[in-house]
Scaffold this motif. Structure first.
Motif, PDB file in Angstrom:
ATOM      1  N   LYS A 111     -39.153  29.519  76.905  1.00  0.00           N
ATOM      2  CA  LYS A 111     -39.032  28.004  76.381  1.00  0.00           C
ATOM      3  C   LYS A 111     -37.647  27.798  77.284  1.00  0.00           C
ATOM      4  CE  LYS A 111     -41.300  25.586  73.638  1.00  0.00           C
ATOM      5  NZ  LYS A 111     -41.770  24.830  72.698  1.00  0.00           N
ATOM      6  N   HIS A 112     -37.423  26.865  78.087  1.00  0.00           N
ATOM      7  CA  HIS A 112     -36.427  26.332  78.793  1.00  0.00           C
ATOM      8  C   HIS A 112     -36.700  24.683  78.878  1.00  0.00           C
ATOM      9  CE1 HIS A 112     -34.276  30.024  78.842  1.00  0.00           C
ATOM     10  NE2 HIS A 112     -35.113  30.531  79.107  1.00  0.00           N
ATOM     11  N   LYS A 113     -35.778  24.119  79.534  1.00  0.00           N
ATOM     12  CA  LYS A 113     -36.037  22.716  79.877  1.00  0.00           C
ATOM     13  C   LYS A 113     -36.780  22.973  81.209  1.00  0.00           C
ATOM     14  CE  LYS A 113     -31.549  21.011  78.443  1.00  0.00           C
ATOM     15  NZ  LYS A 113     -30.308  20.337  78.626  1.00  0.00           N
ATOM     16  N   ILE A 114     -37.613  21.991  81.558  1.00  0.00           N
ATOM     17  CA  ILE A 114     -38.483  22.116  82.670  1.00  0.00           C
ATOM     18  C   ILE A 114     -37.849  22.129  83.989  1.00  0.00           C
ATOM     19  CG2 ILE A 114     -39.231  19.701  82.805  1.00  0.00           C
ATOM     20  CD1 ILE A 114     -42.064  20.829  83.375  1.00  0.00           C
ATOM     21  N   ASN A 115     -36.740  21.277  84.038  1.00  0.00           N
ATOM     22  CA  ASN A 115     -36.074  21.258  85.524  1.00  0.00           C
ATOM     23  C   ASN A 115     -35.079  22.612  85.791  1.00  0.00           C
ATOM     24  OD1 ASN A 115     -33.622  21.247  83.755  1.00  0.00           O
ATOM     25  ND2 ASN A 115     -32.476  20.029  85.177  1.00  0.00           N
ATOM     26  N   SER A 116     -35.304  23.570  84.908  1.00  0.00           N
ATOM     27  CA  SER A 116     -34.966  24.877  85.322  1.00  0.00           C
ATOM     28  C   SER A 116     -35.905  25.831  85.955  1.00  0.00           C
ATOM     29  CB  SER A 116     -34.030  25.591  84.109  1.00  0.00           C
ATOM     30  OG  SER A 116     -34.923  25.791  83.339  1.00  0.00           O
ATOM     31  N   ALA A 117     -37.148  25.391  85.909  1.00  0.00           N
ATOM     32  CA  ALA A 117     -38.115  26.577  86.314  1.00  0.00           C
ATOM     33  C   ALA A 117     -37.976  27.051  87.736  1.00  0.00           C
ATOM     34  CB  ALA A 117     -39.689  25.725  85.838  1.00  0.00           C
ATOM     35  N   TYR A 118     -37.550  25.840  88.728  1.00  0.00           N
ATOM     36  CA  TYR A 118     -37.595  26.392  89.732  1.00  0.00           C
ATOM     37  C   TYR A 118     -36.548  27.330  90.044  1.00  0.00           C
ATOM     38  CZ  TYR A 118     -37.011  24.982  94.928  1.00  0.00           C
ATOM     39  OH  TYR A 118     -36.839  25.030  96.442  1.00  0.00           O
ATOM     40  N   SER A 119     -35.370  27.139  89.424  1.00  0.00           N
ATOM     41  CA  SER A 119     -34.088  28.028  89.511  1.00  0.00           C
ATOM     42  C   SER A 119     -34.343  29.424  89.071  1.00  0.00           C
ATOM     43  CB  SER A 119     -32.922  27.499  88.895  1.00  0.00           C
ATOM     44  OG  SER A 119     -32.571  26.428  89.855  1.00  0.00           O
ATOM     45  N   ILE A 120     -35.293  29.488  87.890  1.00  0.00           N
ATOM     46  CA  ILE A 120     -35.596  30.688  87.071  1.00  0.00           C
ATOM     47  C   ILE A 120     -36.486  31.543  88.103  1.00  0.00           C
ATOM     48  CG2 ILE A 120     -36.925  31.595  85.171  1.00  0.00           C
ATOM     49  CD1 ILE A 120     -35.704  29.323  83.426  1.00  0.00           C
ATOM     50  N   GLY A 121     -37.413  30.981  88.402  1.00  0.00           N
ATOM     51  CA  GLY A 121     -38.335  31.335  89.624  1.00  0.00           C
ATOM     52  C   GLY A 121     -37.662  31.889  90.768  1.00  0.00           C
ATOM     53  N   MET A 122     -36.597  31.250  91.138  1.00  0.00           N
ATOM     54  CA  MET A 122     -36.063  31.847  92.540  1.00  0.00           C
ATOM     55  C   MET A 122     -35.255  32.911  92.435  1.00  0.00           C
ATOM     56  SD  MET A 122     -33.734  29.113  94.966  1.00  0.00           S
ATOM     57  CE  MET A 122     -32.334  29.073  93.839  1.00  0.00           C
ATOM     58  N   ASN A 123     -34.351  32.689  91.158  1.00  0.00           N
ATOM     59  CA  ASN A 123     -33.568  33.866  90.612  1.00  0.00           C
ATOM     60  C   ASN A 123     -34.075  34.893  90.435  1.00  0.00           C
ATOM     61  OD1 ASN A 123     -31.491  31.803  91.630  1.00  0.00           O
ATOM     62  ND2 ASN A 123     -31.160  31.118  89.313  1.00  0.00           N
ATOM     63  N   ASN A 124     -35.200  34.956  90.006  1.00  0.00           N
ATOM     64  CA  ASN A 124     -35.890  36.337  89.325  1.00  0.00           C
ATOM     65  C   ASN A 124     -36.685  36.769  90.532  1.00  0.00           C
ATOM     66  OD1 ASN A 124     -35.568  36.986  86.455  1.00  0.00           O
ATOM     67  ND2 ASN A 124     -35.552  35.049  86.552  1.00  0.00           N
ATOM     68  N   HIS A 125     -36.617  36.298  91.767  1.00  0.00           N
ATOM     69  CA  HIS A 125     -37.280  36.689  92.862  1.00  0.00           C
ATOM     70  C   HIS A 125     -36.557  36.742  94.189  1.00  0.00           C
ATOM     71  CE1 HIS A 125     -40.659  35.804  90.378  1.00  0.00           C
ATOM     72  NE2 HIS A 125     -41.384  36.745  90.905  1.00  0.00           N
ATOM     73  N   ASN A 126     -35.109  37.340  93.861  1.00  0.00           N
ATOM     74  CA  ASN A 126     -34.285  37.542  95.014  1.00  0.00           C
ATOM     75  C   ASN A 126     -33.908  36.283  95.727  1.00  0.00           C
ATOM     76  OD1 ASN A 126     -34.162  40.373  94.636  1.00  0.00           O
ATOM     77  ND2 ASN A 126     -36.252  40.520  95.711  1.00  0.00           N
ATOM     78  N   GLY A 127     -33.805  35.199  95.158  1.00  0.00           N
ATOM     79  CA  GLY A 127     -33.466  34.008  95.907  1.00  0.00           C
ATOM     80  C   GLY A 127     -34.403  33.263  96.637  1.00  0.00           C
ATOM     81  N   SER A 128     -35.748  33.469  96.337  1.00  0.00           N
ATOM     82  CA  SER A 128     -36.764  32.991  97.183  1.00  0.00           C
ATOM     83  C   SER A 128     -37.200  31.475  96.596  1.00  0.00           C
ATOM     84  CB  SER A 128     -38.239  33.960  96.990  1.00  0.00           C
ATOM     85  OG  SER A 128     -39.070  33.244  97.409  1.00  0.00           O
ATOM     86  N   GLN A 129     -37.113  30.443  97.444  1.00  0.00           N
ATOM     87  CA  GLN A 129     -37.361  29.170  97.068  1.00  0.00           C
ATOM     88  C   GLN A 129     -38.897  29.221  97.054  1.00  0.00           C
ATOM     89  OE1 GLN A 129     -34.176  27.100  99.783  1.00  0.00           O
ATOM     90  NE2 GLN A 129     -34.922  25.737  98.437  1.00  0.00           N
ATOM     91  N   THR A 130     -39.651  30.028  97.920  1.00  0.00           N
ATOM     92  CA  THR A 130     -41.109  29.548  97.530  1.00  0.00           C
ATOM     93  C   THR A 130     -41.333  30.253  96.111  1.00  0.00           C
ATOM     94  OG1 THR A 130     -41.292  30.330 100.028  1.00  0.00           O
ATOM     95  CG2 THR A 130     -43.214  30.808  98.531  1.00  0.00           C
ATOM     96  N   GLU A 131     -40.767  31.045  95.764  1.00  0.00           N
ATOM     97  CA  GLU A 131     -41.355  31.880  94.439  1.00  0.00           C
ATOM     98  C   GLU A 131     -40.665  30.782  93.201  1.00  0.00           C
ATOM     99  OE1 GLU A 131     -43.321  34.059  93.496  1.00  0.00           O
ATOM    100  OE2 GLU A 131     -43.579  34.634  95.695  1.00  0.00           O
ATOM    101  N   GLY A 132     -39.714  30.023  93.616  1.00  0.00           N
ATOM    102  CA  GLY A 132     -39.243  29.114  92.557  1.00  0.00           C
ATOM    103  C   GLY A 132     -40.145  27.929  92.498  1.00  0.00           C
ATOM    104  N   ARG A 133     -40.662  27.601  93.737  1.00  0.00           N
ATOM    105  CA  ARG A 133     -41.693  26.525  93.741  1.00  0.00           C
ATOM    106  C   ARG A 133     -43.063  26.878  93.259  1.00  0.00           C
ATOM    107  NH1 ARG A 133     -39.541  25.950  99.773  1.00  0.00           N
ATOM    108  NH2 ARG A 133     -37.886  24.297  99.553  1.00  0.00           N
ATOM    109  N   LYS A 134     -43.367  27.999  93.320  1.00  0.00           N
ATOM    110  CA  LYS A 134     -44.663  28.405  92.790  1.00  0.00           C
ATOM    111  C   LYS A 134     -44.426  28.591  91.050  1.00  0.00           C
ATOM    112  CE  LYS A 134     -46.360  31.383  96.446  1.00  0.00           C
ATOM    113  NZ  LYS A 134     -46.886  32.704  96.673  1.00  0.00           N
ATOM    114  N   THR A 135     -43.184  28.996  90.397  1.00  0.00           N
ATOM    115  CA  THR A 135     -42.978  28.894  89.126  1.00  0.00           C
ATOM    116  C   THR A 135     -42.942  27.547  88.632  1.00  0.00           C
ATOM    117  OG1 THR A 135     -41.812  30.784  89.416  1.00  0.00           O
ATOM    118  CG2 THR A 135     -41.169  29.627  87.439  1.00  0.00           C
ATOM    119  N   LEU A 136     -42.323  26.611  89.150  1.00  0.00           N
ATOM    120  CA  LEU A 136     -42.500  25.008  88.965  1.00  0.00           C
ATOM    121  C   LEU A 136     -43.997  24.560  88.991  1.00  0.00           C
ATOM    122  CD1 LEU A 136     -40.834  22.405  88.087  1.00  0.00           C
ATOM    123  CD2 LEU A 136     -41.032  21.939  90.535  1.00  0.00           C
ATOM    124  N   ILE A 137     -44.470  24.786  89.784  1.00  0.00           N
ATOM    125  CA  ILE A 137     -46.051  24.304  90.000  1.00  0.00           C
ATOM    126  C   ILE A 137     -46.691  24.829  88.720  1.00  0.00           C
ATOM    127  CG2 ILE A 137     -48.134  24.446  91.394  1.00  0.00           C
ATOM    128  CD1 ILE A 137     -46.152  24.406  93.837  1.00  0.00           C
TER     129      ILE A 137
END
Length: 394
Positions: A137-163
């Motif tokens: 559990k975290h603030k929802i606005n961090s979902a993008y960064s969390i997904g991106m930072n856990n997939h080698n900086g991939s913004q695509t994965e960050g967007r998928k995690t947010l969605i």
């Protein structure tokens, strides 16, 4: 995330997409839009799957309903990765780049396939939710960064995690994704020739957002428009009042598109398209021509704006500091009702914040002492926001 950083939350995503919709209503616009489609930045982020909370998921009633996730991101670059000039960042009061990409605007828009009224629901950036992918559990606005930072900086994965996080939280299947950066809002609001807004009270937030405005109706564009929708310090309900500002601004922007000759002005159409091409990212499957046909009702004002129910806007969390407490079950019920798949619910639901022990306004990220959360969501009566004029807000 970094505590104390000025947050940027705007209706720029909806304004951009509404601009596209209106452009598509004119003959010249069709030609221009067709050309623009080939130059837009896209990403393969829509996964055609059934969200984990399938039993609670809102299904499309006739196979034609569409849900859009509109996201405003605090990127210091354009969509091509080019850094924004220092003078531009300074004028936007953007603050230093700390290496995080937070999504400070999150709006789910539901367009019914039967031509009925569209609905837009805002999710406060600090809503404390489960992040998809097992990140806790975290603030929802961090979902993008969390997904991106856990997939080698991939913004695509960050967007998928947010969605996926938004899908799980709201029970809504997201069909399309639109992301717009900080500078894009400045460009688009200028291309519109300014947007009328109305304040119930004069404000002076020169220290944080830079917002210094008198009470009453006024027309804003560029940096001033950004300041208007960023402000949260000094507002009684912090981020929740800022949500109302965001909604009133984008509703007025849509109304403005139809009232200032945009449809017959090649220069304005070109300015809007140019701003969109440099500031917006869409999912790969988004056909703008089809979109323009589908949302003609939105550009005509046939849309309502709401914010999800809030339990407590000063909810203390061990890792993230102050957050917005929400009830996922209540949120799903609220969204289902607004999107036409459930019983009617109040048009807005927020909790009056408790007094801060430090005397700071609710929503101020600098507070560190614990706050006892409330347990009941209360309703407030506010003037409905629609895209038919200018709504006065705090």
């Amino acid at each position: 995330m970094r505590a104390g950083r000025p947050a940027v939350i705007t209706g720029r995503a909806v304004v951009a997409l509404a601009s596209v919709a209106v452009i598509g209503l004119s003959g010249y616009g069709w030609s221009l839009l067709n050309q623009a489609q080939t130059h837009l930045t896209t990403d393969d982020v829509i996964q055609h799957h059934t969200p984990p909370a399938a039993v609670d998921t809102i299904q499309h009633r006739d196979g034609q309903d569409t849900n859009f996730l509109l996201v405003g991101i605090d990127s210091r670059t354009d969509v091509h990765g080019n850094p924004l000039p220092p003078d531009v960042l300074a004028s936007l009061h953007a603050g230093p780049d700390d290496g995080y990409l937070n999504t400070d605007t999150l709006i789910v828009v539901h367009v019914p396939g039967d031509g009925g009224k569209a609905s837009a629901i805002s999710i406060p950036r600090d809503s404390y939710v489960d992040i998809a992918g097992g990140y806790g559990k975290h603030k929802i606005n961090s979902a993008y960064s969390i997904g991106m930072n856990n997939h080698n900086g991939s913004q695509t994965e960050g967007r998928k995690t947010l969605i996926q996080t938004v899908e799980n939280f709201t029970g809504v299947t997201i069909d399309h994704y639109a992301e717009i950066n900080l500078y894009g809002f400045d460009l688009i609001s200028q291309a519109l020739g300014g947007v009328p807004v109305c304040l119930n009270h004069a404000v002076n937030d020169s220290q944080y957002s830079g917002a210094v405005f008198p009470a009453g109706q006024q027309t804003l564009s560029g940096v001033q428009a950004l300041q208007f929708v960023r402000q949260r310090h000094g507002l009684d309900n912090g981020d929740i009042d800022r949500e109302r500002r965001q909604q009133s601004f984008l509703a007025s922007a849509v109304h403005q598109l139809l009232s200032v000759g945009t449809l017959t002005s090649p220069s304005k159409l070109n300015a809007i398209i140019d701003a969109v091409q440099n500031s917006i990212v869409l999912d790969q499957g988004w056909d703008l021509l089809q979109f323009a046909q589908q949302v003609q009702g939105i550009s005509g004002g046939n849309i309502t704006f709401d914010t999800i129910p809030i339990v407590n806007i000063t909810y203390w969390t061990p890792a993230d500091g102050d957050a917005v407490q929400v009830d996922p079950v209540q949120v799903k019920e609220f969204v289902a009702a607004k999107f036409g798949d459930g019983p009617a619910t109040p048009s807005s639901a927020t909790t009056t914040p408790p007094s801060s022990p430090t005397g700071k306004a609710a929503g101020d990220g600098s507070r560190k002492s614990p706050i006892v959360s409330g347990t009941t969501t209360t309703s407030t009566t506010q003037q409905p926001i629609t895209a038919t004029g200018v709504t006065c807000v705090n």
